[in-house]
Each structure stands twice: as structure tokens, then as C-alpha cells.
Design a protein around this motif. Structure first.
Motif, PDB file in Angstrom:
ATOM      1  N   UNK A  39      -6.573   7.979  -7.158  1.00  0.00           N
ATOM      2  CA  UNK A  39      -7.641   6.987  -7.384  1.00  0.00           C
ATOM      3  C   UNK A  39      -8.612   7.600  -8.482  1.00  0.00           C
ATOM      4  N   UNK A  40      -8.494   8.600  -8.894  1.00  0.00           N
ATOM      5  CA  UNK A  40      -9.749   9.142  -9.571  1.00  0.00           C
ATOM      6  C   UNK A  40      -9.941   8.431 -10.868  1.00  0.00           C
ATOM      7  N   UNK A  41      -9.303   7.698 -11.582  1.00  0.00           N
ATOM      8  CA  UNK A  41      -9.595   6.646 -12.627  1.00  0.00           C
ATOM      9  C   UNK A  41     -10.203   5.538 -12.180  1.00  0.00           C
ATOM     10  N   UNK A  60       0.821   9.596 -12.472  1.00  0.00           N
ATOM     11  CA  UNK A  60       1.014   9.035 -13.908  1.00  0.00           C
ATOM     12  C   UNK A  60       1.212   7.492 -13.865  1.00  0.00           C
ATOM     13  N   UNK A  61       0.882   6.868 -14.974  1.00  0.00           N
ATOM     14  CA  UNK A  61       0.953   5.386 -14.949  1.00  0.00           C
ATOM     15  C   UNK A  61      -0.009   4.654 -14.166  1.00  0.00           C
ATOM     16  N   UNK A  62       0.160   3.816 -13.498  1.00  0.00           N
ATOM     17  CA  UNK A  62      -0.751   2.711 -12.794  1.00  0.00           C
ATOM     18  C   UNK A  62      -1.079   3.441 -11.560  1.00  0.00           C
ATOM     19  N   UNK A  63      -2.320   3.572 -11.410  1.00  0.00           N
ATOM     20  CA  UNK A  63      -2.863   4.211 -10.041  1.00  0.00           C
ATOM     21  C   UNK A  63      -2.300   3.193  -8.822  1.00  0.00           C
ATOM     22  N   UNK A  64      -2.233   1.841  -9.003  1.00  0.00           N
ATOM     23  CA  UNK A  64      -2.113   0.990  -7.782  1.00  0.00           C
ATOM     24  C   UNK A  64      -0.637   1.008  -7.676  1.00  0.00           C
ATOM     25  N   UNK A  65       0.276   1.201  -8.589  1.00  0.00           N
ATOM     26  CA  UNK A  65       1.775   1.402  -8.328  1.00  0.00           C
ATOM     27  C   UNK A  65       1.848   2.602  -7.289  1.00  0.00           C
ATOM     28  N   UNK A  66       1.224   3.646  -7.997  1.00  0.00           N
ATOM     29  CA  UNK A  66       1.309   5.110  -7.219  1.00  0.00           C
ATOM     30  C   UNK A  66       0.946   4.925  -5.485  1.00  0.00           C
ATOM     31  N   UNK A  67      -0.354   4.174  -5.665  1.00  0.00           N
ATOM     32  CA  UNK A  67      -0.691   3.923  -4.122  1.00  0.00           C
ATOM     33  C   UNK A  67       0.237   2.932  -3.127  1.00  0.00           C
ATOM     34  N   UNK A  68       1.003   2.318  -3.935  1.00  0.00           N
ATOM     35  CA  UNK A  68       2.187   1.219  -3.336  1.00  0.00           C
ATOM     36  C   UNK A  68       3.235   2.234  -2.930  1.00  0.00           C
ATOM     37  N   UNK A  69       3.647   3.208  -3.741  1.00  0.00           N
ATOM     38  CA  UNK A  69       4.606   4.170  -3.260  1.00  0.00           C
ATOM     39  C   UNK A  69       4.138   5.054  -2.167  1.00  0.00           C
ATOM     40  N   UNK A  70       3.012   5.347  -2.417  1.00  0.00           N
ATOM     41  CA  UNK A  70       2.343   6.235  -0.999  1.00  0.00           C
ATOM     42  C   UNK A  70       2.499   5.278   0.119  1.00  0.00           C
ATOM     43  N   UNK A  71       1.898   4.007   0.194  1.00  0.00           N
ATOM     44  CA  UNK A  71       1.988   3.581   1.278  1.00  0.00           C
ATOM     45  C   UNK A  71       3.623   3.000   1.992  1.00  0.00           C
ATOM     46  N   UNK A  72       4.446   3.011   0.924  1.00  0.00           N
ATOM     47  CA  UNK A  72       5.866   2.576   1.544  1.00  0.00           C
ATOM     48  C   UNK A  72       6.267   4.004   2.105  1.00  0.00           C
ATOM     49  N   UNK A  73       5.999   5.239   1.577  1.00  0.00           N
ATOM     50  CA  UNK A  73       6.406   6.077   2.347  1.00  0.00           C
ATOM     51  C   UNK A  73       5.712   6.367   3.803  1.00  0.00           C
ATOM     52  N   UNK A  74       4.445   5.972   3.871  1.00  0.00           N
ATOM     53  CA  UNK A  74       3.831   6.133   4.903  1.00  0.00           C
ATOM     54  C   UNK A  74       4.229   5.046   6.087  1.00  0.00           C
ATOM     55  N   UNK A  75       4.919   4.021   5.760  1.00  0.00           N
ATOM     56  CA  UNK A  75       5.337   2.777   6.349  1.00  0.00           C
ATOM     57  C   UNK A  75       6.629   3.290   7.005  1.00  0.00           C
ATOM     58  N   UNK A  76       7.413   4.106   6.140  1.00  0.00           N
ATOM     59  CA  UNK A  76       8.623   4.701   6.542  1.00  0.00           C
ATOM     60  C   UNK A  76       8.520   5.661   7.676  1.00  0.00           C
ATOM     61  N   UNK A  77       7.282   6.447   7.503  1.00  0.00           N
ATOM     62  CA  UNK A  77       7.077   7.639   8.288  1.00  0.00           C
ATOM     63  C   UNK A  77       6.770   6.703   9.740  1.00  0.00           C
ATOM     64  N   UNK A  78       5.892   5.838   9.680  1.00  0.00           N
ATOM     65  CA  UNK A  78       5.642   5.126  11.082  1.00  0.00           C
ATOM     66  C   UNK A  78       7.033   4.266  11.618  1.00  0.00           C
ATOM     67  N   UNK A  79       7.696   3.957  10.851  1.00  0.00           N
ATOM     68  CA  UNK A  79       9.022   3.439  11.238  1.00  0.00           C
ATOM     69  C   UNK A  79       9.942   4.247  11.893  1.00  0.00           C
ATOM     70  N   UNK A  80      10.094   5.547  11.629  1.00  0.00           N
ATOM     71  CA  UNK A  80      10.964   6.741  12.058  1.00  0.00           C
ATOM     72  C   UNK A  80      10.203   7.230  13.142  1.00  0.00           C
ATOM     73  N   UNK A  81       9.015   7.350  13.520  1.00  0.00           N
ATOM     74  CA  UNK A  81       8.108   7.737  14.360  1.00  0.00           C
ATOM     75  C   UNK A  81       7.038   6.787  14.968  1.00  0.00           C
ATOM     76  N   UNK A  82       7.642   5.454  15.752  1.00  0.00           N
ATOM     77  CA  UNK A  82       6.782   4.663  16.347  1.00  0.00           C
ATOM     78  C   UNK A  82       5.732   4.964  17.021  1.00  0.00           C
TER      79      UNK A  82
END
Length: 181
Positions: free
Chosen positions: A110-112, A61-83
């Protein structure tokens, strides 16, 4: 998987073996082979289990790019926890159900966007690459600095460092890189 992930988190991926996992589980290595045919299977399952840490995915919901940035932050955090995860991300066989669910969630966000699926997959790949790069940078430690180096023979560097300091950007480099992609 939990035992294998704990070994990798504490000692690195090279320390993960059927024997080491079995020892942590207080069983024999042969008993693991009833469930797994090889260490490669174990590594694939580890990668997929860790990919589950990306859930729950944000709602698109909201801006698709904002949502992807959130997803990328989560992915970065996972890679930081598990190098060690970076090493497994190079393997095509490491794409299990959780990794597929992540790709599907990205496509849903990214559907829209008016772009081909090929372009969307490229964007997801670049997003993943940036997340991994920044996670590796953080876990590697010291950052690049020019302090103490003589930049006099390099006119463009000299000009860059001789000019007035600019105000720090309002948005961190990670987010700026993702939004620029």
C-alpha cells in the motif's frame, strides 16, 4: 509446534494441551515446560507458525489492490486449513514475528496509496476480517437460504424474489467485498 497444530487441525483448539502435545511427541509434559512457560505461549507460537504459511508474499508490482486481494485469498486459505486460528486471532499476544511480517508486507504493497497509516491499518484489519469471515462460512457448511420460507408478509423480500433472476456477477463475492472496502 507441528504436533500442536496437527492436534488443533484434527480435534480443535480445546484439544491442545501441554499433556496432549507431549503425548504426541512421546515425552512428558514437564519436558515441554523447559521451552514454554504456559499453554498460552504454545498458542501464540502456533498462531505465528501458521502465519508463516502466508509466505512468500506477492511482489507489489502492478495494481496494489490486486496484490492485496491475492494476500487476502492466501489468508482465507490459511484460515480454512486451520479453522481454530480464528480463536487465536482475538489475542493481542498472538502477534509474533510472522504476523508482523505480514502487516509489513501489506504496508509495503500500500506504499503508493495516499492515506494515513491509521487508514491503512484499518484497511488491513478489514481485509483480515473479510478473509476470516469467508473462511468461517466455508468451514461452517450450509449457506443461508430462503427456500421453503413464506416471504409474502415481507414486501421487499417478496419483490426481490419475484423479479427476474439477474446474471451471476463476473467476480466472486469474496473479491467484490474486498475491492469494495
Amino acid at each position: 509446534m507441528t504436533a500442536a497444530i496437527a492436534i488443533a487441525d484434527s480435534s480443535g483448539l480445546a484439544a491442545v494441551s501441554m499433556r496432549a502435545v507431549a503425548a504426541r511427541l512421546e515425552t512428558g509434559a514437564a519436558s515441554l515446560y523447559r521451552y514454554l512457560s504456559s499453554r498460552d505461549d504454545l498458542l501464540d507460537l502456533m498462531a505465528d507458525r501458521v502465519a508463516a504459511e502466508l509466505r512468500p508474499y506477492p511482489e507489489p508490482d502492478g495494481d496494489w489492490l490486486d496484490t492485496l486481494v491475492l494476500m487476502a485469498r492466501a489468508q482465507r486459505a490459511v484460515h480454512e486449513r486451520h479453522p481454530w486460528l480464528f480463536e487465536l486471532s482475538q489475542r493481542a499476544s498472538a502477534i509474533g514475528p510472522e504476523a508482523l511480517a505480514f502487516f509489513d508486507a501489506c504496508l509495503r504493497v500500500m506504499a503508493p496509496v495516499q492515506a494515513s497509516f491509521a487508514a491503512k491499518f484499518e484497511a488491513i484489519g478489514m481485509m483480515n476480517g473479510v478473509a476470516i469471515l469467508f473462511a468461517r462460512k466455508r468451514t461452517a457448511g450450509e449457506s443461508l437460504t430462503f427456500v421453503g420460507l413464506d416471504v409474502t408478509p415481507y414486501p421487499h423480500l417478496l419483490a426481490a424474489f419475484s423479479g427476474p433472476a439477474s446474471a451471476p456477477p463476473a467476480v466472486d463475492l469474496f473479491e467484490r467485498a474486498l475491492r469494495s472496502l
